[in-house]
Design a protein around this motif. Structure first.
Motif, PDB file in Angstrom:
ATOM      1  N   LEU A  39       0.802  -1.227   0.000  1.00 51.67           N
ATOM      2  CA  LEU A  39       0.000   0.000   0.000  1.00 51.67           C
ATOM      3  C   LEU A  39       0.837   1.281   0.000  1.00 51.67           C
ATOM      4  CD1 LEU A  39      -3.009  -0.900   2.339  1.00 51.67           C
ATOM      5  CD2 LEU A  39      -3.042  -0.533  -0.136  1.00 51.67           C
ATOM      6  N   PRO A  40       1.952   1.367   0.763  1.00 52.01           N
ATOM      7  CA  PRO A  40       2.756   2.603   0.706  1.00 52.01           C
ATOM      8  C   PRO A  40       3.240   2.927  -0.704  1.00 52.01           C
ATOM      9  CG  PRO A  40       3.370   1.324   2.633  1.00 52.01           C
ATOM     10  CD  PRO A  40       2.442   0.459   1.820  1.00 52.01           C
ATOM     11  N   GLY A  41       3.642   1.902  -1.469  1.00 55.78           N
ATOM     12  CA  GLY A  41       4.086   2.135  -2.841  1.00 55.78           C
ATOM     13  C   GLY A  41       2.948   2.597  -3.731  1.00 55.78           C
ATOM     14  N   LEU A  42       1.783   1.996  -3.525  1.00 52.01           N
ATOM     15  CA  LEU A  42       0.619   2.402  -4.315  1.00 52.01           C
ATOM     16  C   LEU A  42       0.255   3.862  -4.048  1.00 52.01           C
ATOM     17  CD1 LEU A  42      -1.601  -0.783  -3.844  1.00 52.01           C
ATOM     18  CD2 LEU A  42      -0.467  -0.071  -5.955  1.00 52.01           C
ATOM     19  N   ASP A  48       1.418   8.328 -10.955  1.00 51.58           N
ATOM     20  CA  ASP A  48       2.084   7.727 -12.119  1.00 51.58           C
ATOM     21  C   ASP A  48       2.011   6.198 -12.039  1.00 51.58           C
ATOM     22  OD1 ASP A  48       3.834   7.378  -9.992  1.00 51.58           O
ATOM     23  OD2 ASP A  48       5.628   7.723 -11.187  1.00 51.58           O
ATOM     24  N   MET A  49       0.836   5.715 -11.653  1.00 46.88           N
ATOM     25  CA  MET A  49       0.636   4.293 -11.358  1.00 46.88           C
ATOM     26  C   MET A  49       1.015   3.387 -12.526  1.00 46.88           C
ATOM     27  SD  MET A  49      -0.428   2.177  -9.029  1.00 46.88           S
ATOM     28  CE  MET A  49      -1.374   3.249  -7.925  1.00 46.88           C
ATOM     29  N   HIS A  50       0.581   3.733 -13.730  1.00 43.01           N
ATOM     30  CA  HIS A  50       0.792   2.835 -14.866  1.00 43.01           C
ATOM     31  C   HIS A  50       2.271   2.753 -15.250  1.00 43.01           C
ATOM     32  CE1 HIS A  50      -3.466   2.965 -14.865  1.00 43.01           C
ATOM     33  NE2 HIS A  50      -3.542   4.186 -15.336  1.00 43.01           N
ATOM     34  N   GLU A  51       2.973   3.884 -15.199  1.00 44.87           N
ATOM     35  CA  GLU A  51       4.408   3.872 -15.471  1.00 44.87           C
ATOM     36  C   GLU A  51       5.166   3.105 -14.386  1.00 44.87           C
ATOM     37  OE1 GLU A  51       6.484   4.677 -17.827  1.00 44.87           O
ATOM     38  OE2 GLU A  51       4.927   5.374 -19.200  1.00 44.87           O
ATOM     39  N   TRP A  52       4.716   3.245 -13.145  1.00 45.27           N
ATOM     40  CA  TRP A  52       5.349   2.528 -12.034  1.00 45.27           C
ATOM     41  C   TRP A  52       5.188   1.021 -12.216  1.00 45.27           C
ATOM     42  CZ3 TRP A  52       2.831   0.337  -7.367  1.00 45.27           C
ATOM     43  CH2 TRP A  52       3.743  -0.045  -6.398  1.00 45.27           C
ATOM     44  N   ILE A  53       3.982   0.586 -12.567  1.00 47.79           N
ATOM     45  CA  ILE A  53       3.744  -0.843 -12.796  1.00 47.79           C
ATOM     46  C   ILE A  53       4.592  -1.339 -13.966  1.00 47.79           C
ATOM     47  CG2 ILE A  53       2.016  -2.518 -13.570  1.00 47.79           C
ATOM     48  CD1 ILE A  53      -0.070  -0.943 -11.970  1.00 47.79           C
ATOM     49  N   SER A 382      -7.117   2.428 -23.728  1.00 51.51           N
ATOM     50  CA  SER A 382      -8.190   3.111 -23.007  1.00 51.51           C
ATOM     51  C   SER A 382      -8.392   2.539 -21.608  1.00 51.51           C
ATOM     52  CB  SER A 382      -9.495   3.028 -23.808  1.00 51.51           C
ATOM     53  OG  SER A 382      -9.344   3.641 -25.063  1.00 51.51           O
ATOM     54  N   VAL A 383      -8.275   1.221 -21.473  1.00 55.17           N
ATOM     55  CA  VAL A 383      -8.328   0.559 -20.161  1.00 55.17           C
ATOM     56  C   VAL A 383      -6.924   0.032 -19.882  1.00 55.17           C
ATOM     57  CG1 VAL A 383      -9.396  -1.252 -18.777  1.00 55.17           C
ATOM     58  CG2 VAL A 383     -10.738  -0.061 -20.513  1.00 55.17           C
ATOM     59  N   PRO A 384      -6.133   0.725 -19.067  1.00 54.14           N
ATOM     60  CA  PRO A 384      -4.715   0.372 -18.924  1.00 54.14           C
ATOM     61  C   PRO A 384      -4.431  -0.877 -18.095  1.00 54.14           C
ATOM     62  CG  PRO A 384      -5.256   2.270 -17.570  1.00 54.14           C
ATOM     63  CD  PRO A 384      -6.472   1.975 -18.374  1.00 54.14           C
ATOM     64  N   GLU A 385      -5.292  -1.198 -17.139  1.00 56.20           N
ATOM     65  CA  GLU A 385      -5.097  -2.387 -16.303  1.00 56.20           C
ATOM     66  C   GLU A 385      -6.451  -3.082 -16.156  1.00 56.20           C
ATOM     67  OE1 GLU A 385      -1.874  -2.417 -15.362  1.00 56.20           O
ATOM     68  OE2 GLU A 385      -1.436  -0.283 -15.647  1.00 56.20           O
ATOM     69  N   ASP A 386      -6.415  -4.413 -16.050  1.00 58.58           N
ATOM     70  CA  ASP A 386      -7.637  -5.174 -15.781  1.00 58.58           C
ATOM     71  C   ASP A 386      -7.279  -6.312 -14.833  1.00 58.58           C
ATOM     72  OD1 ASP A 386     -10.268  -5.895 -15.828  1.00 58.58           O
ATOM     73  OD2 ASP A 386     -10.400  -6.161 -17.992  1.00 58.58           O
ATOM     74  N   SER A 387      -8.286  -6.878 -14.198  1.00 62.32           N
ATOM     75  CA  SER A 387      -8.029  -7.855 -13.140  1.00 62.32           C
ATOM     76  C   SER A 387      -8.973  -9.041 -13.226  1.00 62.32           C
ATOM     77  CB  SER A 387      -8.173  -7.165 -11.769  1.00 62.32           C
ATOM     78  OG  SER A 387      -7.854  -8.052 -10.724  1.00 62.32           O
ATOM     79  N   THR A 409      -3.699  -9.333 -12.058  1.00 59.72           N
ATOM     80  CA  THR A 409      -3.858  -8.077 -12.784  1.00 59.72           C
ATOM     81  C   THR A 409      -2.998  -8.148 -14.031  1.00 59.72           C
ATOM     82  OG1 THR A 409      -4.338  -6.705 -10.847  1.00 59.72           O
ATOM     83  CG2 THR A 409      -3.385  -5.597 -12.750  1.00 59.72           C
ATOM     84  N   TYR A 410      -3.612  -7.971 -15.188  1.00 64.04           N
ATOM     85  CA  TYR A 410      -2.813  -7.929 -16.411  1.00 64.04           C
ATOM     86  C   TYR A 410      -2.741  -6.479 -16.883  1.00 64.04           C
ATOM     87  CZ  TYR A 410      -7.418  -8.548 -18.738  1.00 64.04           C
ATOM     88  OH  TYR A 410      -8.719  -8.436 -19.155  1.00 64.04           O
ATOM     89  N   SER A 411      -1.510  -6.034 -17.064  1.00 66.12           N
ATOM     90  CA  SER A 411      -1.257  -4.634 -17.384  1.00 66.12           C
ATOM     91  C   SER A 411      -1.223  -4.446 -18.897  1.00 66.12           C
ATOM     92  CB  SER A 411       0.066  -4.170 -16.764  1.00 66.12           C
ATOM     93  OG  SER A 411       0.336  -2.840 -17.128  1.00 66.12           O
ATOM     94  N   ILE A 412      -2.312  -3.946 -19.439  1.00 70.62           N
ATOM     95  CA  ILE A 412      -2.421  -3.697 -20.873  1.00 70.62           C
ATOM     96  C   ILE A 412      -1.486  -2.550 -21.266  1.00 70.62           C
ATOM     97  CG2 ILE A 412      -4.039  -3.107 -22.728  1.00 70.62           C
ATOM     98  CD1 ILE A 412      -6.269  -4.196 -20.820  1.00 70.62           C
ATOM     99  N   TYR A 413      -1.343  -1.577 -20.381  1.00 67.05           N
ATOM    100  CA  TYR A 413      -0.443  -0.450 -20.608  1.00 67.05           C
ATOM    101  C   TYR A 413       0.992  -0.940 -20.758  1.00 67.05           C
ATOM    102  CZ  TYR A 413       1.751   4.139 -19.730  1.00 67.05           C
ATOM    103  OH  TYR A 413       2.487   5.293 -19.823  1.00 67.05           O
ATOM    104  N   SER A 414       1.398  -1.830 -19.860  1.00 64.83           N
ATOM    105  CA  SER A 414       2.774  -2.347 -19.887  1.00 64.83           C
ATOM    106  C   SER A 414       3.005  -3.277 -21.070  1.00 64.83           C
ATOM    107  CB  SER A 414       3.084  -3.096 -18.587  1.00 64.83           C
ATOM    108  OG  SER A 414       2.874  -2.270 -17.456  1.00 64.83           O
TER     109      SER A 414
END
Length: 545
Positions: A39-42, A48-53, A382-387, A409-414
């Motif tokens: 949680l602290p990292g989140l 910048d969640m998507h870049e962090w992931i 458009s949907v960067p992450e899904d679970s 969680t699959y990261s579509i952005y990544s």
């Protein structure tokens, strides 16, 4: 505190730390803290969640595991999250072991008030029945025709006049807002045959649209809090839960009236051809296909509105931003537009190119534009992450063990930003990667490398309609206007389930001069004609064999 109590506390802490050390040692992701988990990292990377992931996935080789709460009994089940963008894992989760990875109870609970048991919030037989009905409708030419009619009317009757007025007055526009309004009007028309006119002159507020927006925002707010907390707030009627309840009451009232009226209209028409042609929206199609309750029909409409509005408008916002910052790509898009229109409407009068909306045939020939849109979705899905929820213990193809009760969680952005998948230039905006060697054909990449439209049994039914709508809007705008980001405006991602721009997309609008493109096109035609004549002359004077 007595010595015996101290000894118990120290022993408990030591036992916990020993457990925590063993547990965290097996996780390859970002740092996990005692009790608080990741949680602290989140919180630290909320902006910048998507870049962090994506950075975490690059360092971990495409897959890592973390836990939301580092508590014994929870950390390895409900608190464990496996994050991946490995195409092999995506195919496993989305196709090979599809039944083992449903949306699950958490996702269903969050969206229950807004989407009910609609197609995008259900699993199993409930989902399958709706999927089969929708799949039949999305393959019909009549639905494509209906979409084209709604889109063309909104573009030429509303969007283009607004842009022309902005260009004449040298005013800025928030293009993201305009596109959201346009796609909302379109999807409402396609979903239940009513036009809320949010893109009408003056950009009026619409009560149904406002209530839907508030309900969506309040629903997404649930992701911020533990389930027990938002359920308690709902029971007590506190905070955003009150907003959700009142907004959904307005949405339900509006749709109930639409459904009641439509049933009466269909009953009065009783299958007549003109009635079927008039009511070609999805709601009417579902009514004719089977016996659905009014509540189920409301959920059908709301599910398609949520899926069809934000995704296309967000993709187009990123597309226009990317094109405005890549002049070479913009020139190629405009050149293709003019070439296609010259072939179908005549090469010497650009006024004819602008006189009518695009036809299906013209849109289908816009290969480079489709490549540019696909490249946009690769970098900015458009949907960067899904679970997904894990039903039973399983191993992913890369060897990662995923226990029952945990989530993936699959990261579509990544997935679109990995060098191992897309090459060293994966962060570059290069539409050519979607074209054949001679540039004449669009080449689709593997659907588990490019997951912007999902994949497997849940692949987006509206993919072709989405491309149709995006090409129509993008082509109509770029043929008439040059867009540049307004001075001082900063484009940033908004942390949401949909990849909105944080502060919108403020752009300057200028009329496009097609004369240079026309001259270039005529020059190419003349060169081609000369080359043909030269070849013919050479052939005529060549000695016989």
């Amino acid at each position: 505190m007595e010595a015996g109590t101290w000894a118990v506390v120290v022993s408990a802490v030591a036992a916990y730390m020993a457990w925590f050390w063993r547990m965290s040692r097996g996780l390859r992701g970002p740092r996990v803290w005692p009790v608080l988990g990741s949680l602290p990292g989140l919180v630290q990377h909320a902006e910048d969640m998507h870049e962090w992931i994506a950075g975490n996935l690059r360092r971990a080789g495409g897959t890592y595991q973390t836990c939301i709460f580092a508590v014994p009994g929870v950390a390895r089940r409900g608190g464990l999250v496996t994050v991946t963008c490995d195409p092999r894992n995506l195919e496993h989760v989305l196709k090979s072991r599809f039944d083992n990875y449903p949306k699950g109870p958490f996702w269903h609970g969050v969206f229950q008030d807004l989407l009910g048991d609609g197609i995008f919030n259900s699993d199993g037989d409930t989902w399958l029945a709706q999927r089969k009905t929708a799949a039949l409708e999305f393959t019909t030419r009549t639905l494509r025709t209906a979409m084209s009619r709604w889109v063309s009317r909104s573009i030429h009757g509303r969007l283009l006049p607004i842009l022309a007025e902005a260009a004449a007055g040298k005013a800025h526009v928030d293009l993201q807002d305009l596109l959201l309004r346009l796609t909302f009007d379109n999807i409402c028309g396609l979903a239940f045959g009513k036009d809320p006119e949010t893109l009408a002159q003056g950009l009026p507020e619409n009560e149904f649209a406002s209530a839907f927006d508030r309900a969506t925002e309040a629903t997404l707010n649930r992701f911020i809090f533990p389930e027990c907390l938002w359920r308690c707030k709902k029971w007590l009627g506190l905070g955003m839960e009150t907003t959700l309840t009142s907004s959904m009451a307005h949405v339900d009232q509006y749709l109930a009236a639409v459904i009641k009226t439509r049933k009466l209209e269909l009953a009065a028409g009783n299958g007549k051809c003109d009635t079927v042609a008039t009511h070609d929206d999805l709601l009417s199609r579902f009514m004719r296909k089977g016996s659905y309750s009014d509540e189920s029909l409301q959920h059908v409409a709301l599910n398609f509105i949520l899926a069809g509005r934000d995704t296309s408008s967000v993709a187009l916002s990123w597309f226009f931003w990317l094109v405005s910052t890549h002049p070479a790509v913009e020139r190629k898009v405009v050149r293709e537009l003019c070439s296609v229109l010259a072939a179908s409407r005549g090469a010497h009068d650009p006024a004819l190119w602008l006189a009518e909306p695009f036809t299906f045939e013209e849109l289908d020939r816009l290969v480079y534009l489709k490549a540019a849109l696909s490249e946009t979705l690769r970098l900015y899905p458009s949907v960067p992450e899904d679970s997904k929820h894990v039903v039973a213990d399983d191993y992913l193809p890369d060897g990662t063990f995923v226990p029952a009760g945990s989530s993936v969680t699959y990261s579509i952005y990544s997935a679109g930003r990995m060098k191992a998948v897309w090459g060293e230039d994966c962060l570059e905006f290069r539409p050519e990667r979607w074209l054949s060697a001679d540039g004449s054909k669009f080449e689709q990449h593997d659907s588990y490398k490019f997951v912007a439209f999902n994949a497997g049994p849940r692949v987006c039914l509206g993919k072709d309609l989405a491309y149709l709508q995006m090409k129509n809007i993008a082509g109509s705008v770029l043929l008439r206007h040059r867009l540049t980001v307004a001075p001082g405006h900063c484009v940033e991602q908004k942390m949401s389930l949909t990849l909105f721009m944080k502060d919108g997309l403020r752009m300057e609008v200028c009329p496009r001069d097609l004369a240079p493109v026309l001259d270039e096109h005529c020059g190419l035609d003349a060169a081609a004609a000369a080359a043909t004549a030269t070849a013919a002359a050479a052939s005529a004077t060549a000695p016989c064999a």
